[in-house]
Design an enzyme around this catalytic site. Structure first.
Site, PDB file in Angstrom:
ATOM      1  N   GLY A   1      15.326   1.069  -2.473  1.00  0.00           N
ATOM      2  CA  GLY A   1      14.284   0.757  -3.460  1.00  0.00           C
ATOM      3  C   GLY A   1      13.804   2.053  -4.090  1.00  0.00           C
ATOM      4  O   GLY A   1      12.679   2.138  -4.588  1.00  0.00           O
TER       5      GLY A   1
ATOM      6  N   GLY B   1       8.809  -0.775   4.638  1.00  0.00           N
ATOM      7  CA  GLY B   1       7.562  -0.927   3.888  1.00  0.00           C
ATOM      8  C   GLY B   1       7.544  -2.201   3.076  1.00  0.00           C
ATOM      9  O   GLY B   1       6.476  -2.716   2.742  1.00  0.00           O
TER      10      GLY B   1
ATOM     11  N   THR C   1       7.365  -5.858   1.882  1.00  0.00           N
ATOM     12  CA  THR C   1       6.606  -6.962   2.484  1.00  0.00           C
ATOM     13  C   THR C   1       7.368  -8.285   2.274  1.00  0.00           C
ATOM     14  O   THR C   1       8.436  -8.297   1.670  1.00  0.00           O
ATOM     15  CB  THR C   1       5.194  -7.037   1.875  1.00  0.00           C
ATOM     16  OG1 THR C   1       5.335  -7.095   0.458  1.00  0.00           O
ATOM     17  CG2 THR C   1       4.365  -5.826   2.262  1.00  0.00           C
TER      18      THR C   1
ATOM     19  N   ALA D   1       5.478  -1.871   8.788  1.00  0.00           N
ATOM     20  CA  ALA D   1       4.018  -1.936   8.618  1.00  0.00           C
ATOM     21  C   ALA D   1       3.692  -2.567   7.273  1.00  0.00           C
ATOM     22  O   ALA D   1       4.282  -2.201   6.250  1.00  0.00           O
ATOM     23  CB  ALA D   1       3.408  -0.536   8.710  1.00  0.00           C
TER      24      ALA D   1
ATOM     25  N   ASN E   1       0.851  -2.233   5.927  1.00  0.00           N
ATOM     26  CA  ASN E   1      -0.029  -1.285   5.232  1.00  0.00           C
ATOM     27  C   ASN E   1       0.121   0.103   5.856  1.00  0.00           C
ATOM     28  O   ASN E   1      -0.250   0.304   7.000  1.00  0.00           O
ATOM     29  CB  ASN E   1      -1.487  -1.768   5.325  1.00  0.00           C
ATOM     30  CG  ASN E   1      -2.361  -1.072   4.301  1.00  0.00           C
ATOM     31  OD1 ASN E   1      -2.073   0.057   3.899  1.00  0.00           O
ATOM     32  ND2 ASN E   1      -3.414  -1.733   3.869  1.00  0.00           N
ATOM     33  N   PHE E   2       0.691   1.023   5.079  1.00  0.00           N
ATOM     34  CA  PHE E   2       0.921   2.378   5.587  1.00  0.00           C
ATOM     35  C   PHE E   2      -0.238   3.317   5.273  1.00  0.00           C
ATOM     36  O   PHE E   2      -0.137   4.516   5.501  1.00  0.00           O
ATOM     37  CB  PHE E   2       2.215   2.951   5.002  1.00  0.00           C
ATOM     38  CG  PHE E   2       3.439   2.517   5.755  1.00  0.00           C
ATOM     39  CD1 PHE E   2       3.788   3.136   6.942  1.00  0.00           C
ATOM     40  CD2 PHE E   2       4.250   1.503   5.282  1.00  0.00           C
ATOM     41  CE1 PHE E   2       4.920   2.749   7.651  1.00  0.00           C
ATOM     42  CE2 PHE E   2       5.380   1.106   5.977  1.00  0.00           C
ATOM     43  CZ  PHE E   2       5.711   1.735   7.165  1.00  0.00           C
TER      44      PHE E   2
ATOM     45  N   HIS F   1     -10.014  -5.587  -6.149  1.00  0.00           N
ATOM     46  CA  HIS F   1      -8.696  -5.157  -6.623  1.00  0.00           C
ATOM     47  C   HIS F   1      -8.647  -5.150  -8.144  1.00  0.00           C
ATOM     48  O   HIS F   1      -9.491  -5.741  -8.812  1.00  0.00           O
ATOM     49  CB  HIS F   1      -7.601  -6.082  -6.072  1.00  0.00           C
ATOM     50  CG  HIS F   1      -7.255  -5.797  -4.647  1.00  0.00           C
ATOM     51  ND1 HIS F   1      -7.994  -6.295  -3.593  1.00  0.00           N
ATOM     52  CD2 HIS F   1      -6.261  -5.055  -4.093  1.00  0.00           C
ATOM     53  CE1 HIS F   1      -7.473  -5.871  -2.449  1.00  0.00           C
ATOM     54  NE2 HIS F   1      -6.426  -5.111  -2.726  1.00  0.00           N
ATOM     55  N   HIS F   2      -7.583  -4.527  -8.666  1.00  0.00           N
ATOM     56  CA  HIS F   2      -7.306  -4.496 -10.104  1.00  0.00           C
ATOM     57  C   HIS F   2      -7.144  -5.921 -10.660  1.00  0.00           C
ATOM     58  O   HIS F   2      -6.871  -6.859  -9.905  1.00  0.00           O
ATOM     59  CB  HIS F   2      -6.039  -3.672 -10.356  1.00  0.00           C
ATOM     60  CG  HIS F   2      -4.858  -4.198  -9.591  1.00  0.00           C
ATOM     61  ND1 HIS F   2      -4.052  -5.199 -10.071  1.00  0.00           N
ATOM     62  CD2 HIS F   2      -4.381  -3.890  -8.358  1.00  0.00           C
ATOM     63  CE1 HIS F   2      -3.110  -5.475  -9.190  1.00  0.00           C
ATOM     64  NE2 HIS F   2      -3.293  -4.698  -8.121  1.00  0.00           N
TER      65      HIS F   2
ATOM     66  N   LYS G   1      -3.916  -8.498 -10.120  1.00  0.00           N
ATOM     67  CA  LYS G   1      -3.574  -9.152  -8.852  1.00  0.00           C
ATOM     68  C   LYS G   1      -3.742 -10.658  -9.003  1.00  0.00           C
ATOM     69  O   LYS G   1      -4.803 -11.128  -9.418  1.00  0.00           O
ATOM     70  CB  LYS G   1      -4.476  -8.609  -7.729  1.00  0.00           C
ATOM     71  CG  LYS G   1      -4.097  -9.108  -6.343  1.00  0.00           C
ATOM     72  CD  LYS G   1      -4.845  -8.341  -5.263  1.00  0.00           C
ATOM     73  CE  LYS G   1      -4.606  -8.907  -3.887  1.00  0.00           C
ATOM     74  NZ  LYS G   1      -3.198  -8.846  -3.467  1.00  0.00           N
TER      75      LYS G   1
ATOM     76  N   THR H   1      -4.715  -8.092   3.154  1.00  0.00           N
ATOM     77  CA  THR H   1      -5.418  -7.167   4.059  1.00  0.00           C
ATOM     78  C   THR H   1      -6.753  -7.756   4.505  1.00  0.00           C
ATOM     79  O   THR H   1      -7.122  -7.653   5.678  1.00  0.00           O
ATOM     80  CB  THR H   1      -5.627  -5.802   3.357  1.00  0.00           C
ATOM     81  OG1 THR H   1      -4.346  -5.299   2.982  1.00  0.00           O
ATOM     82  CG2 THR H   1      -6.323  -4.798   4.258  1.00  0.00           C
TER      83      THR H   1
HETATM   84  P1  NAD Z   1       9.248  -2.333  -7.269  1.00  0.00           P
HETATM   85  O1  NAD Z   1       9.703  -3.653  -7.816  1.00  0.00           O
HETATM   86  O2  NAD Z   1       8.681  -1.333  -8.198  1.00  0.00           O
HETATM   87  O3  NAD Z   1      10.481  -1.641  -6.506  1.00  0.00           O
HETATM   88  C1  NAD Z   1      11.437  -2.296  -5.731  1.00  0.00           C
HETATM   89  C2  NAD Z   1      12.774  -1.616  -5.988  1.00  0.00           C
HETATM   90  O4  NAD Z   1      13.718  -2.138  -5.061  1.00  0.00           O
HETATM   91  C3  NAD Z   1      13.341  -1.872  -7.389  1.00  0.00           C
HETATM   92  O5  NAD Z   1      13.666  -0.633  -8.005  1.00  0.00           O
HETATM   93  C4  NAD Z   1      14.588  -2.717  -7.131  1.00  0.00           C
HETATM   94  O6  NAD Z   1      15.625  -2.443  -8.063  1.00  0.00           O
HETATM   95  C5  NAD Z   1      14.967  -2.257  -5.742  1.00  0.00           C
HETATM   96  N1  NAD Z   1      15.772  -3.212  -4.978  1.00  0.00           N
HETATM   97  C6  NAD Z   1      15.579  -4.536  -4.789  1.00  0.00           C
HETATM   98  N2  NAD Z   1      16.522  -5.038  -3.966  1.00  0.00           N
HETATM   99  C7  NAD Z   1      17.325  -4.004  -3.618  1.00  0.00           C
HETATM  100  C8  NAD Z   1      18.464  -3.878  -2.775  1.00  0.00           C
HETATM  101  N3  NAD Z   1      18.974  -4.919  -2.121  1.00  0.00           N
HETATM  102  N4  NAD Z   1      19.034  -2.643  -2.643  1.00  0.00           N
HETATM  103  C9  NAD Z   1      18.545  -1.587  -3.293  1.00  0.00           C
HETATM  104  N5  NAD Z   1      17.443  -1.648  -4.111  1.00  0.00           N
HETATM  105  C10 NAD Z   1      16.869  -2.833  -4.267  1.00  0.00           C
HETATM  106  O7  NAD Z   1       8.218  -2.695  -6.113  1.00  0.00           O
HETATM  107  P2  NAD Z   1       7.170  -1.715  -5.418  1.00  0.00           P
HETATM  108  O8  NAD Z   1       5.841  -1.865  -6.058  1.00  0.00           O
HETATM  109  O9  NAD Z   1       7.769  -0.362  -5.289  1.00  0.00           O
HETATM  110  O10 NAD Z   1       7.046  -2.391  -3.973  1.00  0.00           O
HETATM  111  C11 NAD Z   1       8.180  -2.477  -3.123  1.00  0.00           C
HETATM  112  C12 NAD Z   1       7.801  -3.199  -1.849  1.00  0.00           C
HETATM  113  O11 NAD Z   1       6.879  -2.415  -1.113  1.00  0.00           O
HETATM  114  C13 NAD Z   1       7.112  -4.554  -2.045  1.00  0.00           C
HETATM  115  O12 NAD Z   1       7.588  -5.449  -1.062  1.00  0.00           O
HETATM  116  C14 NAD Z   1       5.647  -4.238  -1.828  1.00  0.00           C
HETATM  117  O13 NAD Z   1       4.889  -5.367  -1.405  1.00  0.00           O
HETATM  118  C15 NAD Z   1       5.764  -3.220  -0.726  1.00  0.00           C
HETATM  119  N6  NAD Z   1       4.610  -2.350  -0.507  1.00  0.00           N
HETATM  120  C16 NAD Z   1       4.305  -2.075   0.799  1.00  0.00           C
HETATM  121  C17 NAD Z   1       3.277  -1.213   1.092  1.00  0.00           C
HETATM  122  C18 NAD Z   1       2.981  -0.906   2.534  1.00  0.00           C
HETATM  123  O14 NAD Z   1       2.040  -0.141   2.833  1.00  0.00           O
HETATM  124  N7  NAD Z   1       3.762  -1.443   3.468  1.00  0.00           N
HETATM  125  C19 NAD Z   1       2.526  -0.629   0.068  1.00  0.00           C
HETATM  126  C20 NAD Z   1       2.863  -0.926  -1.248  1.00  0.00           C
HETATM  127  C21 NAD Z   1       3.917  -1.786  -1.532  1.00  0.00           C
END
Ligand code: NAD
Length: 258
Positions: free
Chosen positions: A8, A87, A89, A113, A115-116, A143-144, A147, A154
């Protein structure tokens, strides 16, 4: 040096992680995995799928793609004996159980996690600590305005943990004394055990939460503010450094923060 591949890597979180993690003196982001081309490579190589990643360049995979992406990352990590930090979700609890089994069988560590953010984890911990000492508690999450869901995941998780802490302390469920509503919904929604959650949506906000405790003659407010996605980098860095010493699935970063 811990060599990291980010799945990602072209996404919003992936790009923030690529920049943030590479600032750690002991971390090197070698590979960005994404179906789309990342806007910034910062010295990493780009591959379209985890199967194309060079295993010699990777110690830990950090996955901020999707639940489906995570499944492929785990298969690759198990095959190449690499550790995985998740990360992304949307992973259902039955899938987490299966991941634990897969990771144990391969003798690799997986840390997931929801929430990191270190501040959010600490705020949660402090709220649980305070819960037995106050008669009432309510949550405001802010939130913004983009959403679409309410209340936030959370805030629901906070309500659940606080309710459990109250129960463990022998406190009964909260009963709202309000019986007359001039405006429907003015008291928010029940997040469980009578803990009311109030959702605010405004442009300019990012992700904020207040847990308000009250008892006779005093109040306590525990507030956390996330102003930027950069708030997640420090928690992910902690996880990347710790996951290699684990086997099987670890949920959350609470245990990494003493
Ligand atoms: P985003 O859509 O901007 O990015 C996701 C990326 O993953 C995209 O570039 C997409 O092309 C790529 N992707 C999708 N499937 C793929 C695969 N099989 N192989 C390779 N790349 C692939 O989303 P984002 O805002 O960056 O969020 C990503 C994830 O992180 C979401 O699930 C979000 O809920 C989660 N998140 C978690 C936390 C945390 O603290 N755990 C915080 C923020 C966001």
């Amino acid at each position: 040096m811990i060599r990291v591949a980010i799945v990602g890597g072209a996404g919003r979180m992936g790009q923030i992680m690529a920049e943030g993690l590479s600032q750690g003196a002991d971390l090197e982001v070698t590979t960005l995995v994404d179906v789309n081309e990342p806007a910034q490579l910062r010295g990493s190589s780009w591959v379209k799928s985890i199967e194309e990643a060079k295993d010699v360049d990777v110690d830990v995979v950090v996955d901020f793609s999707t639940a489906q992406g995570v499944a492929s990352s785990l298969v690759w990590c198990a095959k190449h004996k690499k550790h995985l930090v998740i990360g992304a979700t949307g992973i259902v609890s039955s899938a987490l159980d299966a991941m634990d089994k897969q990771a144990r069988a391969a003798k690799i560590g997986v840390l997931q996690a929801a929430n990191f953010s270190i501040g959010a984890v600490l705020a949660e911990r402090f709220a649980v600590q305070a819960a037995p000492y106050f008669d009432r508690v309510e949550i405001i999450e802010l939130h913004h305005d983009k959403k679409v869901d309410a209340p936030s995941g959370t805030s629901l998780a906070s309500a659940k943990e606080i309710a459990q802490a109250r129960k463990d302390a022998g406190l009964s469920s909260l009963i709202d004394p309000t019986t007359s509503f001039t405006v429907e919904g003015a008291r928010g929604g029940d997040g469980g055990d009578g803990i009311m959650i109030h959702s605010v949506r405004l442009p300019g906000l990012v992700a904020h939460q207040e847990v308000l405790f009250g008892r006779d003659g005093e109040g306590l407010t525990i507030r956390h503010d996330a102003y930027d996605r950069k708030s997640f980098v420090a928690g992910v860095a902690l996880a990347v450094r710790a996951v290699g010493a684990t086997t099987g699935l670890t949920i959350g970063i609470d245990t990494l923060i003493s």
